[in-house]
Design a protein around this motif. Structure first.
Motif, mmCIF file in Angstrom:
data_model
loop_
_atom_site.group_PDB
_atom_site.id
_atom_site.type_symbol
_atom_site.label_atom_id
_atom_site.label_comp_id
_atom_site.label_asym_id
_atom_site.label_seq_id
_atom_site.Cartn_x
_atom_site.Cartn_y
_atom_site.Cartn_z
ATOM 1 N N SER A 38 0.842 -1.191 0.000
ATOM 2 C CA SER A 38 0.000 0.000 0.000
ATOM 3 C C SER A 38 0.879 1.244 0.000
ATOM 4 C CB SER A 38 -0.901 0.003 1.235
ATOM 5 O OG SER A 38 -0.118 0.144 2.409
ATOM 6 N N TRP A 79 -3.677 -0.609 9.438
ATOM 7 C CA TRP A 79 -4.010 0.421 8.459
ATOM 8 C C TRP A 79 -3.252 0.186 7.149
ATOM 9 C CZ3 TRP A 79 -3.047 4.781 12.547
ATOM 10 C CH2 TRP A 79 -4.152 4.845 13.403
ATOM 11 N N GLU A 80 -1.987 -0.203 7.260
ATOM 12 C CA GLU A 80 -1.171 -0.412 6.061
ATOM 13 C C GLU A 80 -1.684 -1.560 5.197
ATOM 14 O OE1 GLU A 80 3.214 1.201 7.597
ATOM 15 O OE2 GLU A 80 2.903 -0.928 7.187
ATOM 16 N N GLY A 82 -4.841 -2.621 5.167
ATOM 17 C CA GLY A 82 -6.248 -2.455 4.838
ATOM 18 C C GLY A 82 -7.188 -3.244 5.721
ATOM 19 N N ARG A 83 -6.665 -3.883 6.782
ATOM 20 C CA ARG A 83 -7.566 -4.622 7.674
ATOM 21 C C ARG A 83 -8.471 -3.671 8.445
ATOM 22 N NH1 ARG A 83 -2.677 -6.949 9.060
ATOM 23 N NH2 ARG A 83 -2.831 -6.195 11.194
ATOM 24 N N ARG A 84 -7.982 -2.470 8.694
ATOM 25 C CA ARG A 84 -8.787 -1.441 9.340
ATOM 26 C C ARG A 84 -8.533 -0.125 8.625
ATOM 27 N NH1 ARG A 84 -7.765 -1.689 15.714
ATOM 28 N NH2 ARG A 84 -9.523 -0.216 15.673
ATOM 29 N N GLN A 85 -9.457 0.825 8.774
ATOM 30 C CA GLN A 85 -9.329 2.128 8.133
ATOM 31 C C GLN A 85 -9.256 3.221 9.201
ATOM 32 O OE1 GLN A 85 -9.000 2.946 4.838
ATOM 33 N NE2 GLN A 85 -8.782 0.742 4.536
ATOM 34 N N ARG A 87 -9.680 6.916 10.891
ATOM 35 C CA ARG A 87 -10.683 7.962 10.757
ATOM 36 C C ARG A 87 -10.068 9.239 10.191
ATOM 37 N NH1 ARG A 87 -14.788 7.613 15.954
ATOM 38 N NH2 ARG A 87 -15.441 5.454 15.626
ATOM 39 N N VAL A 91 -6.148 10.288 9.620
ATOM 40 C CA VAL A 91 -5.536 10.484 8.306
ATOM 41 C C VAL A 91 -4.786 11.810 8.282
ATOM 42 C CG1 VAL A 91 -5.996 10.781 5.836
ATOM 43 C CG2 VAL A 91 -7.253 9.054 7.127
ATOM 44 N N LEU A 107 -5.255 6.907 1.134
ATOM 45 C CA LEU A 107 -6.352 6.876 2.094
ATOM 46 C C LEU A 107 -7.391 7.914 1.726
ATOM 47 C CD1 LEU A 107 -4.309 6.686 5.416
ATOM 48 C CD2 LEU A 107 -5.485 4.798 4.273
ATOM 49 N N GLY A 109 -11.108 9.669 3.572
ATOM 50 C CA GLY A 109 -11.900 9.643 4.791
ATOM 51 C C GLY A 109 -12.780 10.861 4.920
ATOM 52 N N GLN A 118 -10.117 4.539 17.251
ATOM 53 C CA GLN A 118 -11.222 3.810 16.642
ATOM 54 C C GLN A 118 -12.023 3.027 17.673
ATOM 55 O OE1 GLN A 118 -10.528 1.694 13.093
ATOM 56 N NE2 GLN A 118 -8.865 2.985 12.412
#
Length: 461
Positions: A38, A79-80, A82-85, A87, A91, A107, A109, A118
């Motif tokens: 990513s 985050w890297e 993509g398992r979680r995003q 907020r 960002v 990213l 958002g 989160q």
């Protein structure tokens, strides 16, 4: 997205960037493309940081800004991959840590509020939205009003694009015009034509546009960026050219058109083919070929680019396979009627690439044959390709130990090129004639005269 190459590959890109003077943004894009990670992870790898280093950088920033998020290495890793995003405000924090924008991190958002944590909805950091009951916990009248209000907001957002269909059509006409002008326009003058329109496209792309419009703008950006990169390459401005080739790949990838993504990579292979490293030229051409396996002009270009790079590497077996593949793809492809376009790949361009392949394979008879065929097909407005064909003919003569003829042909070709087209790419190829001549014969009259000719100043920058 798994990290396939690891820190060692990223370290090699950092070493190369340090030697060649790349901007950090180019190194990020190269790591993103090569290592298939990513953009967020590529930002970290480009700096040589571990996850712990990056987490500490986040904590240091938040300490200076009087924020108190719970950012750790595990969360960054999520985050890297993509398992979680993260907020919106997270960002924003990451943008400040990596000194880029959300697009540079890959990213997107909601930037109207939110908090860093989160898992903690009760935390109210800087920029956090005040807590409010969910829709289902409100009175019916308030609930209906908020639904209708939200619908109107969504409608306004969808209608917020600033580009009309007519404006898009005119922009695409100008991009097409640039592609046609590029064949005969000197590179310095071409940059003056391209940059204002490219700036206009970027101004429009920076606003919120419908997805279809945004894709078209990205594709226009890719086309003009590759022309800018190619012009800079001809002028010998190599670090800037590399950066623009990387920008063109990023724009094409953002647009999503597979043929354009492949075309940009095949075009980008020209820089390492002429200036090195050759293995990079092979990699880019092969990546392009793997993207478009059906017969098309782009598939033929990718195979031809791979063929001549392999030939120059001395890999005769794979070069001949790529030559056969290029000819088959070109024969089976449907070609546009307008061949006077920088992005077309007509028969004369195929022959031009085959000339390079046969020349460096040492098959001078075949090289001469395709050179003559290609020169018969080029029109008077084309300057650089015919000149390079004559210089490759001179290289063939030098390989056959016809030193005087080789030097005379190279010198005459160089002098006949108009000054505004007599750029670094031509002088580099002319100097290759000298490199092929045995050292014991470089002191002869013809070789000395060629050396004096090549000492003439290139096109003014």
């Amino acid at each position: 997205m798994p990290e396939k190459h690891g820190m060692a590959c990223a370290r090699r890109w950092r070493d190369r960037a340090a030697v060649e003077g790349w901007p950090l943004s180019q190194m990020v894009l190269e790591i993103h493309s090569c290592c298939q990670v990513s953009l967020l992870r590529a930002q970290r790898l480009a700096r040589g940081w571990t996850l712990k280093d990056a987490a500490q950088a986040c904590r240091d920033l938040c300490s200076r800004e009087n924020l108190s998020p719970r950012v750790d290495a595990e969360q960054l890793g999520a985050w890297e991959t993509g398992r979680r995003q993260p907020r919106g405000t997270t960002v924003d924090m990451l943008c400040r840590v990596y000194q880029t924008d959300a697009q540079g991190l890959g990213l997107a958002g909601d930037y109207r509020g939110g908090d860093f944590q989160q898992d903690s909805p009760t935390h109210h950091g800087v920029g956090a939205r005040p807590s409010s009951p969910p829709f289902w916990g409100r009175q019916r009248g308030s609930f209906d009003q908020e639904i209708e209000s939200l619908r109107r907001v969504v409608d306004r957002t969808l209608a917020a694009g600033t580009v009309s269909q007519n404006q898009m059509d005119l922009l695409e006409e100008r991009v097409s015009l640039h592609s046609g002008q590029y064949i005969h326009t000197p590179p310095q003058a071409m940059l003056g034509l391209l940059l204002p329109d490219l700036e206009e496209v970027q101004t429009l792309a920076s606003d919120r546009q419908p997805a279809v419009v945004q894709c078209r703008l990205s594709e226009m950006t890719a086309v003009m960026a590759i022309l800018v990169a190619d012009a800079l390459m001809k002028l010998g401005r190599l670090p800037e050219s590399r950066a623009w080739y990387a920008t063109a790949r990023a724009a094409a990838d953002d647009g999503g058109n597979l043929d354009l993504r492949a075309r940009v990579r095949a075009q980008a292979a020209m820089l390492p083919y002429y200036y090195g490293p050759l293995n990079e030229a092979v990699r880019l051409a092969r990546d392009a070929r793997m993207m478009v396996r059906h017969p098309s002009p782009t598939a033929a270009l990718a195979a031809a680019a791979e063929a001549r790079a392999l030939a120059r590497q001395g890999d005769a077996g794979r070069a001949l396979e790529a030559i056969n593949r290029a000819m088959a793809m070109h024969e089976q492809a449907q070609h546009p009627e307008d061949e006077q376009d920088a992005f077309a790949f007509p028969h004369r361009r195929l022959l031009f690439y085959l000339s390079g392949a046969y020349t460096f394979l040492g098959q001078t008879g075949r090289a001469r044959r395709v050179q003559r065929q290609a020169l018969d097909l080029y029109h008077d407005e084309s300057v650089i390709d015919p000149a390079l064909l004559h210089l490759e003919a001179a290289i063939c003569l030098a390989r056959e130990h016809s030193v005087s003829e080789a030097c005379e042909l190279a010198g005459a070709t160089y002098l006949q090129i108009p000054e505004e087209h007599r750029t670094s790419i031509v002088s580099a190829r002319a100097r290759h004639v000298m490199e092929v001549i045995p050292p014991s014969k470089r002191s002869g009259r013809a070789a000395r005269e060629l050396t004096e000719i090549l000492a003439l100043p290139p096109a003014r920058m």
